[in-house]
Design an enzyme around this catalytic site. Structure first.
Site, PDB file in Angstrom:
ATOM      1  N   ALA A  94      -2.745  -3.954  -2.857  1.00 44.35           N
ATOM      2  CA  ALA A  94      -2.906  -4.084  -1.402  1.00 44.35           C
ATOM      3  C   ALA A  94      -4.390  -3.649  -0.861  1.00 44.35           C
ATOM      4  O   ALA A  94      -5.035  -2.588  -1.601  1.00 44.35           O
ATOM      5  CB  ALA A  94      -2.055  -2.919  -0.621  1.00 44.35           C
ATOM      6  N   SER A  95      -4.873  -4.293   0.019  1.00 41.78           N
ATOM      7  CA  SER A  95      -6.235  -3.991   0.632  1.00 41.78           C
ATOM      8  C   SER A  95      -6.706  -2.517   1.183  1.00 41.78           C
ATOM      9  O   SER A  95      -7.544  -2.101   0.980  1.00 41.78           O
ATOM     10  CB  SER A  95      -6.797  -5.141   1.403  1.00 41.78           C
ATOM     11  OG  SER A  95      -6.666  -6.280   0.845  1.00 41.78           O
ATOM     12  N   GLU A 143      10.931  -8.107  -3.284  1.00 44.55           N
ATOM     13  CA  GLU A 143      11.156  -6.661  -2.797  1.00 44.55           C
ATOM     14  C   GLU A 143      10.740  -6.364  -1.340  1.00 44.55           C
ATOM     15  O   GLU A 143       9.708  -6.171  -1.270  1.00 44.55           O
ATOM     16  CB  GLU A 143      10.730  -5.622  -3.900  1.00 44.55           C
ATOM     17  CG  GLU A 143      10.947  -5.780  -5.284  1.00 44.55           C
ATOM     18  CD  GLU A 143      12.433  -5.532  -5.588  1.00 44.55           C
ATOM     19  OE1 GLU A 143      13.216  -4.570  -4.676  1.00 44.55           O
ATOM     20  OE2 GLU A 143      13.016  -5.700  -6.758  1.00 44.55           O
ATOM     21  N   LEU A 144      11.428  -6.682  -0.447  1.00 41.22           N
ATOM     22  CA  LEU A 144      11.037  -6.810   0.912  1.00 41.22           C
ATOM     23  C   LEU A 144      11.499  -5.451   1.888  1.00 41.22           C
ATOM     24  O   LEU A 144      11.975  -4.420   1.108  1.00 41.22           O
ATOM     25  CB  LEU A 144      11.565  -7.997   1.597  1.00 41.22           C
ATOM     26  CG  LEU A 144      11.275  -9.293   0.860  1.00 41.22           C
ATOM     27  CD1 LEU A 144      11.897 -10.450   1.353  1.00 41.22           C
ATOM     28  CD2 LEU A 144       9.751  -9.423   0.554  1.00 41.22           C
ATOM     29  N   TRP A 148       0.842  -1.205   0.037  1.00 41.68           N
ATOM     30  CA  TRP A 148       0.009  -0.041   0.015  1.00 41.68           C
ATOM     31  C   TRP A 148       0.759   1.367  -0.040  1.00 41.68           C
ATOM     32  O   TRP A 148       0.359   2.323  -0.114  1.00 41.68           O
ATOM     33  CB  TRP A 148      -0.974   0.069   1.239  1.00 41.68           C
ATOM     34  CG  TRP A 148      -0.140  -0.307   2.569  1.00 41.68           C
ATOM     35  CD1 TRP A 148      -0.105  -1.482   3.254  1.00 41.68           C
ATOM     36  CD2 TRP A 148       0.764   0.700   3.298  1.00 41.68           C
ATOM     37  NE1 TRP A 148       0.845  -1.293   4.354  1.00 41.68           N
ATOM     38  CE2 TRP A 148       1.160  -0.127   4.388  1.00 41.68           C
ATOM     39  CE3 TRP A 148       0.911   2.196   3.334  1.00 41.68           C
ATOM     40  CZ2 TRP A 148       1.942   0.606   5.252  1.00 41.68           C
ATOM     41  CZ3 TRP A 148       1.650   2.795   4.176  1.00 41.68           C
ATOM     42  CH2 TRP A 148       2.342   1.860   5.121  1.00 41.68           C
ATOM     43  N   LYS A 152      -2.584  -8.439  -7.759  1.00 35.29           N
ATOM     44  CA  LYS A 152      -3.120  -8.054  -6.234  1.00 35.29           C
ATOM     45  C   LYS A 152      -2.933  -7.153  -5.777  1.00 35.29           C
ATOM     46  O   LYS A 152      -1.783  -6.937  -5.179  1.00 35.29           O
ATOM     47  CB  LYS A 152      -2.736  -9.617  -5.466  1.00 35.29           C
ATOM     48  CG  LYS A 152      -2.982  -9.317  -4.009  1.00 35.29           C
ATOM     49  CD  LYS A 152      -4.285  -9.551  -3.566  1.00 35.29           C
ATOM     50  CE  LYS A 152      -4.304  -9.471  -2.128  1.00 35.29           C
ATOM     51  NZ  LYS A 152      -4.145  -7.967  -1.537  1.00 35.29           N
ATOM     52  N   GLY A 203       6.700  -6.205  -0.508  1.00 36.94           N
ATOM     53  CA  GLY A 203       5.860  -6.106   0.634  1.00 36.94           C
ATOM     54  C   GLY A 203       6.612  -6.733   2.074  1.00 36.94           C
ATOM     55  O   GLY A 203       8.116  -6.607   1.838  1.00 36.94           O
ATOM     56  N   SER A 204       6.418  -6.972   2.913  1.00 37.76           N
ATOM     57  CA  SER A 204       6.917  -7.310   4.168  1.00 37.76           C
ATOM     58  C   SER A 204       7.950  -8.671   3.829  1.00 37.76           C
ATOM     59  O   SER A 204       7.548  -9.651   3.278  1.00 37.76           O
ATOM     60  CB  SER A 204       6.276  -7.536   5.490  1.00 37.76           C
ATOM     61  OG  SER A 204       5.131  -8.692   5.250  1.00 37.76           O
ATOM     62  N   CYS A 259      10.226   2.141   1.994  1.00 30.15           N
ATOM     63  CA  CYS A 259      11.309   1.008   2.329  1.00 30.15           C
ATOM     64  C   CYS A 259      12.748   1.483   2.389  1.00 30.15           C
ATOM     65  O   CYS A 259      13.491   0.935   3.027  1.00 30.15           O
ATOM     66  CB  CYS A 259      11.195  -0.046   1.487  1.00 30.15           C
ATOM     67  SG  CYS A 259      11.246   0.181  -0.255  1.00 30.15           S
ATOM     68  N   GLU A 280      12.278  -2.054  11.050  1.00 26.64           N
ATOM     69  CA  GLU A 280      11.816  -1.027  10.354  1.00 26.64           C
ATOM     70  C   GLU A 280      10.698  -0.478  11.145  1.00 26.64           C
ATOM     71  O   GLU A 280       9.682  -0.690  11.197  1.00 26.64           O
ATOM     72  CB  GLU A 280      11.306  -1.578   9.092  1.00 26.64           C
ATOM     73  CG  GLU A 280      11.062  -0.954   7.845  1.00 26.64           C
ATOM     74  CD  GLU A 280      10.399  -1.469   6.623  1.00 26.64           C
ATOM     75  OE1 GLU A 280       9.932  -2.518   6.862  1.00 26.64           O
ATOM     76  OE2 GLU A 280      11.072  -1.168   5.455  1.00 26.64           O
TER      77      GLU A 280
END
Ligand code: NAP
Length: 486
Positions: A179-180, A253-254, A153, A177, A231-232, A287, A390
């Site tokens: 992010a919600s 990609e974290l 998000w 997909k 994401g995470s 990030c 983080e």
């Protein structure tokens, strides 16, 4: 409720059609600045994902020519630029970042499509100059297959642009997909793909909803060749495990834990300026933003003083207000994490330099409204949560170092390896840090993050794969080799 000509339906987009969830379920999207419900979006799952995969497979039956793919990419870039104000507004309302930052993110996103269009020729077949084994050797870059793109998000248009541009350049159809917390910006992108780009059915499919069910369908379907996830680190590790069953390619990609190192010989005002831009973009929910500020001991007090003046001047508020510099955090969990990092740091001996004392910040009662005051603390050390995790928020933790060796050890003291920054006038020292910092992105005398023209990605537990640059063009291809007897 949000009203926008770019949100025709609060649903998914499969095989060229807007659609609701099979069971009619929805989930709310909330404006984090006001608590308003912006939309009730279709909550899709495995069934809809399988249909999207079938549509994507059918679309890929014929690989479009390079010229066609280039035209799609150019048209997407143009449509984004033409609609930057409205996409930026939607983005601002569902994410909370200032509208002007939303517009800048649209420009950034458009840059990936432009770059891929301009460099797509790199995916043409090539012939080796050598003729080993009495053969002419061809190297071909073929579309890997249907790709699943899962995005976070914090950059609702930027993150998908990196993936979709490379996927289309490679000739891969995608299942996306969103992010919600931020599906509306994505819906707006699909409205452009349909109306202004006229992307043929199946080439891009949007499936909002239940992350686990959608990801499982992508991971278990043999037609899906690559899953590209941003994401995470926690979810990234889960995907690695689940991808083993079919040896599915995953690009990850974290998270990050970026050190921002300032030596006594640096241009201090520039280091402060750059830190302000780097750290407070998206309220610190990026990030690549500085997570630990390491300052040479002899200048630490002066650096903190100059930074505090700038931080105290930041105006917090609704991103739609032109005067706003910094919006809310995306939700309660985000707010509580920053509050914990502040409370924990102060309890372990850090001092407040600017912002709010932890005890003046009550726990957040609602899911929205997490306006966390930009805050600076000094005297930070490796026992504190803000050093090891983080923070993802507007907390600036300052630690001191004594010399080059100390700075390098402290900077590398993390399992993450995404972005890092060093400020010094000494070119030889900078070179030593570019080599010695275990981070993919090592910026010298600038706080800038990634750009479409350069490869970007993680090392260590920040993931693998590259987005942007020529390297990013190869994320979704199979490299094939064909020796031809002569
Ligand atoms: P997240 O919770 O991991 O979610 C990211 C995406 O994965 C969302 O679409 C989410 O769907 C989905 N997801 C959640 N659980 C899943 C599961 N079990 N299987 C498959 N997908 C799942 O991360 P986030 O909080 O949105 O994003 C913040 C993180 O992203 C930070 O750590 C940040 O550093 C990282 N990030 C990294 C980069 C980079 O370039 N390296 C860039 C931006 C952000 P739902 O929204 O429906 O839960």
């Amino acid at each position: 409720m949000i009203s926008s000509h770019l949100i025709p339906v609060a649903g998914g987009y499969i095989d060229g059609h807007w659609c609701a969830a099979d069971g009619g379920q929805t989930f709310p999207v909330i404006n984090p600045a006001t608590g308003d419900v912006l939309a009730q979006v279709a909550r899709m799952g495995g069934g809809e994902t399988l249909r999207a995969i079938s549509a994507a497979s059918r679309a890929m039956a014929n690989t479009p020519a390079v010229a066609q793919r280039r035209e799609w990419l150019e048209n997407i870039a143009a449509a984004l630029i033409k609609n930057r104000d409205e996409i930026g507004r939607i983005l601002c309302m569902e994410h909370g970042k200032p509208w002007r930052e939303g517009k800048a993110e649209v420009d950034y996103a458009a840059g990936f499509f432009t770059y891929c269009a301009a460099n797509i020729e790199h995916l043409n077949p090539r012939v080796l100059a050598e003729h080993p084994r009495d053969c002419e050797w061809w190297v071909l870059y073929r579309p890997a297959g249907v790709v699943g793109l899962i995005v976070p998000w914090n950059f609702p248009i930027g993150m998908i642009a990196k993936k979709l541009s490379a996927a289309l350049a490679a000739g891969c159809a995608s299942i996306i997909k969103p992010a919600s917390k931020t599906p509306l910006t994505m819906i707006a992108l699909f409205a452009l793909l349909e109306r202004e780009v006229q992307l043929p059915a199946g080439w891009a499919n949007l499936v909002p909803g239940s992350a686990g069910a959608i990801a499982d369908a992508l991971l278990t379907h043999p037609d899906v060749a690559v899953i590209s996830f941003t994401g995470s680190t926690e979810v990234g590790k889960e995907l690695i495990i689940k991808s083993a069953a079919q040896v599915k390619r995953v690009a990850l990609e974290l998270g990050g834990n970026a050190p921002y190192i300032v030596f006594a010989d640096a241009d201090m005002d520039k280091a402060v300026d750059q830190l302000m831009a780097n750290k407070f973009r998206g309220s610190g929910q990026t990030c690549v933003c500085a997570n630990r500020i390491l300052v040479e001991r002899s200048i630490a007090a002066e650096f903190s003083k100059r930074l505090a003046i700038r931080v105290n001047a930041l105006r917090m508020g609704n991103g739609l207000d032109d005067a706003t510099d910094i919006g809310p955090l995306v939700d309660r969990a985000g707010y509580e994490k920053v509050r914990h990092h502040l409370t924990d740091g102060l309890a372990k001996g850090a001092q407040l330099v600017a912002g709010a004392m932890a005890d003046t910040l009550p726990p957040l009662e609602k899911e929205w409204g997490g306006f966390f005051p930009p805050t600076v603390i000094s005297g930070v050390n490796r026992t504190m949560a803000c050093w090891n995790e983080e923070t993802f928020g507007p907390l600036v933790p300052i630690a001191e170092f004594d010399d080059e060796n100390d700075a390098l050890l402290k900077a590398n003291d993390t399992e993450y390896g995404l972005a890092s920054y060093i400020f010094t006038q000494d070119a030889a020292r900078a070179q030593r840090f570019v080599e010695g910092l275990h981070f993919q992105h090592v910026a010298w005398n600038t706080g800038t993050g990634p750009t479409p023209e350069a490869p970007f990605g993680g090392m260590k537990q920040s993931g693998y794969g590259r987005e942007g640059g020529i390297e990013g063009l190869f994320e979704f291809v199979n490299v094939k080799t064909s020796p031809v007897g002569i």
